[in-house]
Design an enzyme around this catalytic site. Sequence first.
Site, PDB file in Angstrom:
ATOM      1  CG  ASP A 164      10.953  28.498 -33.932  1.00 59.73           C
ATOM      2  OD1 ASP A 164      11.256  29.691 -34.097  1.00 59.73           O
ATOM      3  OD2 ASP A 164      11.479  27.563 -34.557  1.00 59.73           O
ATOM      4  CG  ASP A 205      13.952  23.091 -34.310  1.00 58.30           C
ATOM      5  OD1 ASP A 205      14.474  23.348 -33.211  1.00 58.30           O
ATOM      6  OD2 ASP A 205      14.326  23.614 -35.373  1.00 58.30           O
ATOM      7  CG  ASP A 243      13.636  26.494 -31.288  1.00 56.78           C
ATOM      8  OD1 ASP A 243      14.033  27.630 -31.558  1.00 56.78           O
ATOM      9  OD2 ASP A 243      12.902  25.829 -32.034  1.00 56.78           O
ATOM     10  CB  CYS A 255      -0.925   0.015   1.213  1.00 54.41           C
ATOM     11  SG  CYS A 255      -0.055   0.270   2.786  1.00 54.41           S
ATOM     12  CB  CYS A 272       4.536  -0.400   1.498  1.00 50.89           C
ATOM     13  SG  CYS A 272       3.579  -1.579   2.462  1.00 50.89           S
TER      14      CYS A 272
END
Length: 864
Positions: free
Chosen positions: A439, A637, A641, A11, A14
């Site tokens: 861009d 791209d 960039d 769970c 844990c």
Amino acid sequence: MKQYLVTGMSCAACSARVEKAVSAVEGVTSCSVSLLTNSMGVEGTAEPAKIIQAVEEAGYGAQEKAKEQKKTDAAASLDSLQDKETPRLRKRLLWSLGFLIVLMYFSMGHMMWNWPVPTWMEGNHVAMGLLQMLLTIAIMVINQRFFISGFKSLWHRAPNMDTLVALGATAAFGYSTYALFAMTDAVLKQNDSLVMTYMHDFYFESAAMILTLITVGKMLEARSKGRTTDALKGLMSLAPKTAVVVRDGVEQKVDIEEVQKGDIFVLRPGETVPVDGVILEGTSALDESALTGESVPVDKEPGNAVSAATINRSGFLRCEATRVGEDTTLSQIIQMVSDAAATKAPIAKVADKVSGVFVPTVITLALLTMVVWLLTGAEIGFALARGISVLVISCPCALGLATPVAIMVGNGVGAKHGILFKTAVSLEETGKMSVIALDKTGTITKGQPQVTDLVPVSGVTEEELLTAAYSLERKSEHPLANAILEYSQSRNIQPEKVEDFQALPGNGLTGVCAGKKLAGGNLALMEKLGKVPDALQKQAEQFALEGKTPLYFAEGQKILGMIAVADVIKEDSVQAVKEMQNMGLEVVMLTGDNEQTAQAIGKQVGVDRVIAGVLPDGKEQVIRELQSYGKVAMVGDGINDAPALTRADMGIAIGAGTDVAIDAADVVLMQSRLRDVPAAIRLSRATLRNIHENLFWAFFYNVIGIPLAAGVWIPLFGWELNPMFGAAAMSLSSFCVVSNALRLNLCKLYDTKHDKKRSRKTEHSTNVEQETVTHKKGQENQQNLSEIVYNKEVIMTKTMKIKGMMCGHCEATVKKALEALNGVEEAQVSHEAGTAVVSLSAEVDNDTLKKTVEDKDYEVESIE
């Protein structure tokens, strides 16, 4: 990030315990534990042995994922994701049900409805009690995992969900065993009333039912969790097992692990590409939908790249392997989705904090509930039932699963559509953006010039105009020439032989064809040859306003017409921008183009704001400025960039294709579809909404369930919860959370019907022309642009008069050359004005500037 497999977790408590233990190890900078995949991602310099030791000391098991299991061995990775838990739990459940049915027959069927029992058991209460105890012991042995895990974690002072189940079942069994022995004593003393009292204190069936119902819930949960990784398993199953390679001139089938870089492999129609490669021979159409989500097959020819897991639909191909094993596109996608699942979303931290104290709090509440009921005079059996109900109805699992299941399913849905989120953070945060910076080149536009218009003069056909242009431009290396070549070839135009070819810097091209002089270029060149019709000149001016470059062509002194060339807008750009605006986002276009071209593109696409004259290194500063208006996502791209993508709150790389491992991007779009940007935002918002629903259910369930189990409402409404029903509610809570997350598979990423508009935080004018001029400050103030927009440290500016530039591509060539020089901060180039304004942060002599430009075949007239 190093990944580990963690065993023994049941769970959220844990996973919180493991995370806390590993985070305390010296050298660990971050740790993220996924309950969903039972995996752990650790960053830092700590030794794996120390990390594994920390996990084991916390009461769990761990092992480092082998490299081949993570990446290269797709079969091993696929095997690790197979749902092995559900079959085990199903087997446990079937055995438990078998014993439970018999137990319920004797404990409730006979006692309440007088169902028949063997004669020797009629009236033999001790035998009946012993039979119930033995049947319950059998069920407890079958489900011993609850007790081993529960008490082991309690011993390590890290109680979990199994602890709650184990305590509840043990309390019910222990009290029932006491009642059985007490009843036996009463039988010996022939005290019938006391015998019946103890008979009603048997909770054997409750202990057995609790364990069986929790197992039902665990099985449903495991089955649903297995479905959350369907997308990842689907990707892994795409990996081919064998390849047909050519060695010593002979084709032979080998295991995929034996394929090496540089090997030649062949593909026949219907076969799957085994590794990434490049086509050497043959043409075909490849189905790349498995990787990109694009359903239309892509035509391939020699020189084109092919990716593993795509399908050859038609021709025979001979290819060279370029990327194998963990380096293939498919492996990178699998790793990216897997890594994202191993990270945690910020919203999960709330649930983690609650989970860390949840179980101890529940145990305390259960004890407090028993004490309070005993103090009010309730019988011990009744008080015990209330305490057991509190233990078994509480569910930390639902809290722990609320976020990771939604993240896993959301990532899978994105991967199916070619949208890859690198981390859980990026999936959560993408939908929270306020500004989208796009861009222009390659994002809004296709990134390569294309012929947009043919305008032949009266008496000249389009074919005649194209033939002259094709014949002349065939010998040119200018980017605009390529556009004319591609267009002419698509029209099946046959070129004619041209002699005496000559390039005229700043004007165009000339040559001789069939004894006649051909010329192509700008208006200045045409006016030297003959009269250019006024209508043609007006049309050229209109093209220029639209961001297109007009090219005139003449034969002798006769003007043939004009061809307009431009970097055209993608088919889906306008729709994508509109969708983002309808989501309440401010859409900004960044471009290095001059004002006129930027303004034309901006108007066509419909963006809210255009920032022109921005060079790659200047985009980062623009993003910084935009962040003052809200969270900014930068779409580019991913190559030039990179600084802007890193600076933005969310970097989105578009058109990644096979290069999905773009470091600067948080989100990778494999296709060049701009509509994938609003789709990614839509998916992020849907995932976050799903997480909120899951967390609400998990908290709401416990807030309502625990008081009901404790008996708070008994004095007011008489509402009493049997521990068996509490166990049923607990078993279904996690199943509900996981099932809700699976609804994300139904999310329609490109459906705009349910888009919700968010209020804009920015205060920009929506007039593109005004915005462009505001940031451009006018062409006449171009010398001051660097200081106004980019705020760079410039010691001087020099203005170069350059002859020979004809279009935006010429500008880009000059810019790139000048900015490569040490000391040049930026160069603002205009082919219209014939100038380059160079901003310097250090002294650069005029001869160097002049030589740099003239090496690119342009003429420098002066430098001021």
